[in-house]
Design a protein around this motif. Structure first.
Motif, PDB file in Angstrom:
ATOM      1  N   ILE A 271       3.176   6.061   2.028  1.00  0.00           N
ATOM      2  CA  ILE A 271       4.557   5.990   2.870  1.00  0.00           C
ATOM      3  C   ILE A 271       4.182   4.738   3.725  1.00  0.00           C
ATOM      4  CG2 ILE A 271       6.111   6.760   4.223  1.00  0.00           C
ATOM      5  CD1 ILE A 271       5.928   9.541   2.281  1.00  0.00           C
ATOM      6  N   ASP A 272       3.409   4.903   4.528  1.00  0.00           N
ATOM      7  CA  ASP A 272       2.844   3.951   5.648  1.00  0.00           C
ATOM      8  C   ASP A 272       2.719   2.449   5.031  1.00  0.00           C
ATOM      9  OD1 ASP A 272       3.042   5.712   7.669  1.00  0.00           O
ATOM     10  OD2 ASP A 272       0.995   6.217   7.809  1.00  0.00           O
TER      11      ASP A 272
ATOM     12  N   CYS B  12       8.635  14.346  -0.678  1.00  0.00           N
ATOM     13  CA  CYS B  12       9.278  13.988  -1.874  1.00  0.00           C
ATOM     14  C   CYS B  12      10.665  13.235  -1.653  1.00  0.00           C
ATOM     15  CB  CYS B  12       9.843  15.159  -2.805  1.00  0.00           C
ATOM     16  SG  CYS B  12       8.531  15.933  -3.678  1.00  0.00           S
ATOM     17  N   LYS B  13      11.335  13.483  -0.595  1.00  0.00           N
ATOM     18  CA  LYS B  13      12.588  12.748  -0.286  1.00  0.00           C
ATOM     19  C   LYS B  13      12.176  11.295   0.193  1.00  0.00           C
ATOM     20  CE  LYS B  13      15.712  16.408   0.810  1.00  0.00           C
ATOM     21  NZ  LYS B  13      16.501  17.256   2.002  1.00  0.00           N
ATOM     22  N   ALA B  14      10.988  11.305   1.067  1.00  0.00           N
ATOM     23  CA  ALA B  14      10.646   9.937   1.876  1.00  0.00           C
ATOM     24  C   ALA B  14      10.251   9.165   0.738  1.00  0.00           C
ATOM     25  CB  ALA B  14       9.465  10.431   2.727  1.00  0.00           C
TER      26      ALA B  14
ATOM     27  N   CYS C 262      13.391   7.687  -1.777  1.00  0.00           N
ATOM     28  CA  CYS C 262      14.336   6.833  -1.196  1.00  0.00           C
ATOM     29  C   CYS C 262      13.813   5.495  -1.240  1.00  0.00           C
ATOM     30  CB  CYS C 262      14.879   7.266   0.167  1.00  0.00           C
ATOM     31  SG  CYS C 262      13.694   7.619   1.452  1.00  0.00           S
ATOM     32  N   ARG C 263      12.260   5.441  -0.944  1.00  0.00           N
ATOM     33  CA  ARG C 263      11.596   4.187  -0.848  1.00  0.00           C
ATOM     34  C   ARG C 263      11.717   3.545  -2.446  1.00  0.00           C
ATOM     35  NH1 ARG C 263      10.609   6.729   3.575  1.00  0.00           N
ATOM     36  NH2 ARG C 263       9.976   5.653   5.526  1.00  0.00           N
ATOM     37  N   LEU C 264      11.263   4.592  -3.284  1.00  0.00           N
ATOM     38  CA  LEU C 264      11.289   3.977  -4.562  1.00  0.00           C
ATOM     39  C   LEU C 264      12.628   3.628  -5.347  1.00  0.00           C
ATOM     40  CD1 LEU C 264       8.990   6.795  -6.251  1.00  0.00           C
ATOM     41  CD2 LEU C 264       8.511   4.282  -5.711  1.00  0.00           C
ATOM     42  N   ARG C 265      13.452   4.498  -4.808  1.00  0.00           N
ATOM     43  CA  ARG C 265      15.080   3.839  -5.277  1.00  0.00           C
ATOM     44  C   ARG C 265      15.563   2.686  -4.797  1.00  0.00           C
ATOM     45  NH1 ARG C 265      17.102  10.308  -5.143  1.00  0.00           N
ATOM     46  NH2 ARG C 265      16.456  10.699  -7.455  1.00  0.00           N
ATOM     47  N   PHE C 266      15.299   2.516  -3.386  1.00  0.00           N
ATOM     48  CA  PHE C 266      15.651   1.278  -2.711  1.00  0.00           C
ATOM     49  C   PHE C 266      14.872   0.045  -3.663  1.00  0.00           C
ATOM     50  CE2 PHE C 266      14.070  -1.944   0.249  1.00  0.00           C
ATOM     51  CZ  PHE C 266      15.124  -2.414   0.440  1.00  0.00           C
ATOM     52  N   ARG C 267      13.730   0.089  -3.829  1.00  0.00           N
ATOM     53  CA  ARG C 267      12.959  -0.861  -4.585  1.00  0.00           C
ATOM     54  C   ARG C 267      13.581  -1.056  -5.706  1.00  0.00           C
ATOM     55  NH1 ARG C 267      10.775  -4.833  -2.276  1.00  0.00           N
ATOM     56  NH2 ARG C 267      10.040  -3.923  -0.059  1.00  0.00           N
TER      57      ARG C 267
ATOM     58  N   GLU D  65      20.117   3.992   0.232  1.00  0.00           N
ATOM     59  CA  GLU D  65      18.669   4.330   0.251  1.00  0.00           C
ATOM     60  C   GLU D  65      18.129   3.876   1.524  1.00  0.00           C
ATOM     61  OE1 GLU D  65      17.672   6.302  -1.602  1.00  0.00           O
ATOM     62  OE2 GLU D  65      19.237   6.183  -3.166  1.00  0.00           O
ATOM     63  N   LEU D  66      18.622   2.790   2.143  1.00  0.00           N
ATOM     64  CA  LEU D  66      18.013   2.179   3.581  1.00  0.00           C
ATOM     65  C   LEU D  66      18.362   3.361   4.668  1.00  0.00           C
ATOM     66  CD1 LEU D  66      18.875  -1.409   3.409  1.00  0.00           C
ATOM     67  CD2 LEU D  66      16.577  -0.478   3.594  1.00  0.00           C
ATOM     68  N   GLY D  67      19.608   3.838   4.407  1.00  0.00           N
ATOM     69  CA  GLY D  67      20.114   5.026   5.360  1.00  0.00           C
ATOM     70  C   GLY D  67      19.210   6.341   5.366  1.00  0.00           C
ATOM     71  N   ASN D  68      18.724   6.309   4.058  1.00  0.00           N
ATOM     72  CA  ASN D  68      18.024   7.787   3.659  1.00  0.00           C
ATOM     73  C   ASN D  68      16.843   7.473   4.258  1.00  0.00           C
ATOM     74  OD1 ASN D  68      20.087   9.009   2.315  1.00  0.00           O
ATOM     75  ND2 ASN D  68      19.547   8.202   0.421  1.00  0.00           N
ATOM     76  N   ILE D  69      16.302   6.205   4.148  1.00  0.00           N
ATOM     77  CA  ILE D  69      14.816   5.705   4.652  1.00  0.00           C
ATOM     78  C   ILE D  69      14.709   6.103   6.332  1.00  0.00           C
ATOM     79  CG2 ILE D  69      13.197   3.865   5.260  1.00  0.00           C
ATOM     80  CD1 ILE D  69      13.660   2.827   2.431  1.00  0.00           C
ATOM     81  N   LEU D  70      15.819   5.689   6.928  1.00  0.00           N
ATOM     82  CA  LEU D  70      16.009   5.868   8.236  1.00  0.00           C
ATOM     83  C   LEU D  70      15.802   7.441   8.607  1.00  0.00           C
ATOM     84  CD1 LEU D  70      18.630   3.121   9.511  1.00  0.00           C
ATOM     85  CD2 LEU D  70      16.259   3.289  10.115  1.00  0.00           C
TER      86      LEU D  70
END
Length: 734
Positions: free
Chosen positions: A111-112, A243-245, A248-253, A284-289
């Motif tokens: 994730i980092d 899992c959520k973290a 949201c990063r995969l879906r954004f991509r 998804e950017l909102g979820n990432i935040l």
């Protein structure tokens, strides 16, 4: 004897050390001999005075300026490298796979990596090189190594495919000329076989993580149906958060890549679908935040905490697998300066703005007229979009040399110039002058999609091309008129076509000149002492623009009436002098403001001695030439010079200015035009700002004219707090 032997041994050791210093590791050849010249250089340096330079046959000032600076961390690529090759970094364990034997640590570190890559990507979009940003990631430099780690591999693959898509768009639209480093790949692995399947790989991983998330949410009586699902990591208490973290990063991509693919579809066919994916990206950017709190609370699973202010991960930990100095020798012909990555939150904000800008691009209808597109691009530029958004706008507007990839430019110009339908044929549009006109129109659209500085520079250069083309067509029209011995209907129609297009070319030329002048305010190129000449030139240009616009609209109206006559002969002209259209009235409002500001500043100069062009370097006339050189070379408009400006402003006085208050007239027109633009929010906002400028300047004018001579403590300044290029006078006591 022993003491003498000891002394001899010491001398021999010293001689050996001196010999080692004089004989470096580079061996002497048959025709070369290495010698220590440090003392010679030190003596030469001591003999040099300030400002002196050693010159020789092979060394001069140019060579000195072109030389590389050694031992400067920002300029010497050799001093800052931790690793000199990717293989060396991998052997040293800089990019382990898996990132950790502990699965929780492994997921946290991935994730980092995702977050840091987002910061690298945003920094690249801002104009830095790929080598120093995206490809500072060792996992991207050796893509085959990640195949054993599906999550990391799929993410790196879609990042690489996304970057390749962006480079392709920017290169195709040639907007990369603004940022030379943007598209330089330096031989880096931007494309790899199989990258076109990046979404299928990502979908498999997304589906797996979704099942893992559902499994950890399930109640205890459903556990038996999901016992076979392997968790994302070993700490079940943290499973849902991780899992959520990741999701949201995969879906954004995934949605980001879909946006780029949809925007590349010809003739704007993918715009509606692109808007749906843009909305998903913003979600998804909102979820990432939202994952920041969870990741920060579990930062102990990261490798080490980032102690600097510019944190590039949501957890605040340093990412593994990155080295910003690894490609310094590849990223430019000369070693680059050290760059500063955008922090994680700034990167998220950048992408949020990017997708909002792209949504504006997608929302514009693709059946707009040429004038409508020009207005839209100008309004879009007020949002200050970055390179990627502007490249996609240009790609939408100009495809394969056609307007929206659909309409030939000759047809677009004929519609804009109100040319009768019966005249349009293939033979005419193959005419060399008309082909050149279409190319100029395309060039204009491309220029307007560039950044403000580049745009102004190119607009100044292209003005002369428009002027020359107008002269060529005007000569062709005269030749046709002189050679025509009969008055056939076809010849009359062709003459009308020439006249229509000539009027339209003049209108576009003056519009470009106006755009060129007002961009100077945005770029802060004018000093307050130069406002008088600038507003005077704007006033002159707007008068000509208004005349040509009105002339075109009248011509268009006459064509409409004649079409009606064919249908019904009894129809009569309502009026030979048609009413002034709202668009021309809006220009008249601008004209009053420009004239009012010109005379107001001129009166301040004449009566109070302020805003004078004084300085040790350039005279006022030299500044006039510097600012309006492109316009003067193209004779836009004719018979306008510095002496015309002085003649107009030298006798300006407050008593005459108050009697014919141009600001009051501008305010009146702005109020009357509200009903005409009730459905156009941009025009209503423009009218409101113009009204505010007119109102405040009218008050300032009355105040200075009444009290200026009685109260010398009154000071006048100009601010752009209501409008981007029409200044508001501010009167204060010093």
């Amino acid at each position: 004897m022993e003491q003498q032997q000891s002394t001899n041994n010491g001398v021999e050791q010293q001689q050996q050390q001196d010999s080692n210093l004089l004989n470096p590791t580079i061996p002497s050849g048959e025709q070369t001999l290495w010698a220590d010249v440090s003392n010679l250089l030190e003596s030469a340096r001591n003999d040099l005075q300030d400002g002196e330079l050693i010159c020789g046959e092979n060394f001069n000032l140019f060579a000195a300026m072109s030389a590389l600076e050694i031992m400067d961390p920002k300029m010497d690529s050799g001093i800052v490298c931790k690793y000199y090759s990717v293989d060396e970094a991998i052997e040293d364990g800089a990019a382990p796979i898996p990132l950790s034997p502990n699965k929780t640590v492994d997921v946290h570190c991935i994730i980092d990596v995702m977050d840091h890559l987002l910061c690298c990507e945003a920094t690249w979009h801002k104009g830095h090189s790929l080598a120093q940003t995206i490809f500072s990631c060792i996992y991207l430099l050796r893509p085959d190594r990640t195949s054993s780690h599906p999550l990391l591999s799929s993410y790196c693959t879609v990042v690489r495919a996304t970057c390749n898509a962006v480079v392709s768009v920017v290169s195709d639209t040639r907007t990369h000329e603004e940022e030379d480093l943007f598209t330089i790949t330096s031989g880096l692995p931007l494309k790899k076989d199989g990258d076109e399947k990046c979404l299928s790989m990502l979908n498999v991983i997304e589906e797996t993580v979704t099942r893992q998330l559902n499994a950890c949410k399930s109640s205890s009586h459903k556990k038996r149906s999901i016992e076979d699902i392997e968790p994302l990591q070993t700490n079940l208490d943290l499973e849902e958060g991780y899992c959520k973290a990741v999701l949201c990063r995969l879906r954004f991509r995934k949605h980001f890549y879909h946006v780029l693919v949809c925007l590349r579809r010809p003739q704007g066919r993918g715009l509606d679908l692109a808007r749906k994916h843009i909305a998903s990206c913003l979600t998804e950017l909102g979820n990432i935040l939202k994952t920041e709190g969870f990741l920060r609370s579990n930062r102990k699973y990261g490798l080490c905490e980032n102690t600097t202010e510019d944190i590039t991960t949501a957890s605040g930990c340093q990412p593994v697998g990155f080295d910003s100095t690894l490609n310094t020798r590849l990223s430019a012909p000369t070693p680059p300066r050290a760059i500063k990555l955008l922090c994680w939150k700034k990167a998220v904000e950048y992408f949020e703005k990017l997708f909002r800008d792209l949504d504006v691009v997608c929302s514009h209808p693709t059946d707009s007229s040429f004038e409508g597109v020009l207005r839209f691009v100008v309004e879009f530029q007020k949002l200050q979009p970055d390179l990627v958004a502007r490249s996609h706008l240009q790609l939408l507007l100009v495809q394969d040399g056609k307007f929206y990839g659909r309409d030939p430019m000759f047809a677009v110009i004929c519609r804009a110039a109100a040319v009768p339908e019966v005249i349009k044929n293939d033979d005419i549009q193959k005419n060399e002058s008309f082909v050149h006109l279409g190319q100029l129109a395309i060039t204009l659209l491309r220029i307007l999609c560039t950044n403000a500085a580049w745009q102004r520079r190119q607009l100044g250069k292209v003005l002369q091309d428009w002027r020359i083309l107008h002269m060529q067509l005007e000569l062709a029209l005269r030749k046709e008129f002189e050679e025509s011995s009969s008055t056939s209907i076809d010849e009359n129609l062709f003459l009308k076509m020439y006249k229509h297009i000539l009027i339209w070319i003049e209108e576009q030329t003056f519009w470009i000149a106006f755009r060129f002048l007002i961009l100077g305010f945005e770029l802060e190129l004018y000093s307050p002492s130069e406002y008088c000449m600038v507003y005077w030139y704007i006033y002159i240009i707007l008068i000509k623009l208004g005349e040509k616009m009105h002339q075109r609209m009248i011509t268009s109206g006459e064509i409409g009436k004649r079409k009606g006559k064919k249908k019904k002969e009894s129809t009569k002209d309502v009026s030979k002098d048609p009413s002034i259209p709202p668009a021309v009235l809006l220009l008249q409002c601008h004209i009053y403001l420009a004239e009012g500001l010109t005379l107001m500043i001129a009166a301040l100069r004449n009566e109070h001695g302020v805003f004078q062009c004084r300085g040790p370097f350039n005279t006022e006339q030299e500044r006039f030439i510097q600012h309006f050189e492109h316009l003067q070379k193209a004779c836009i408009p004719d018979h306008v010079s510095y002496y015309s400006f002085r003649e107009y402003t030298d006798n300006a006085q407050f008593n005459t200015l108050v009697m014919c208050n141009y600001f009051k007239e501008a305010q009146r027109i702005a109020k009357e035009l509200r009903s005409s633009f009730s459905n156009d929010t941009n025009k209503l906002a423009e009218l409101r700002h113009l009204e505010q400028v007119a109102e405040h300047n009218g008050i300032a004018l009355n105040l200075v004219s009444r009290l200026g001579s009685l109260d010398p403590s009154l000071k006048v300044s100009f601010e752009f707090n209501h409008h981007s290029h029409f200044a508001t006078a501010v009167v204060k006591r010093s």
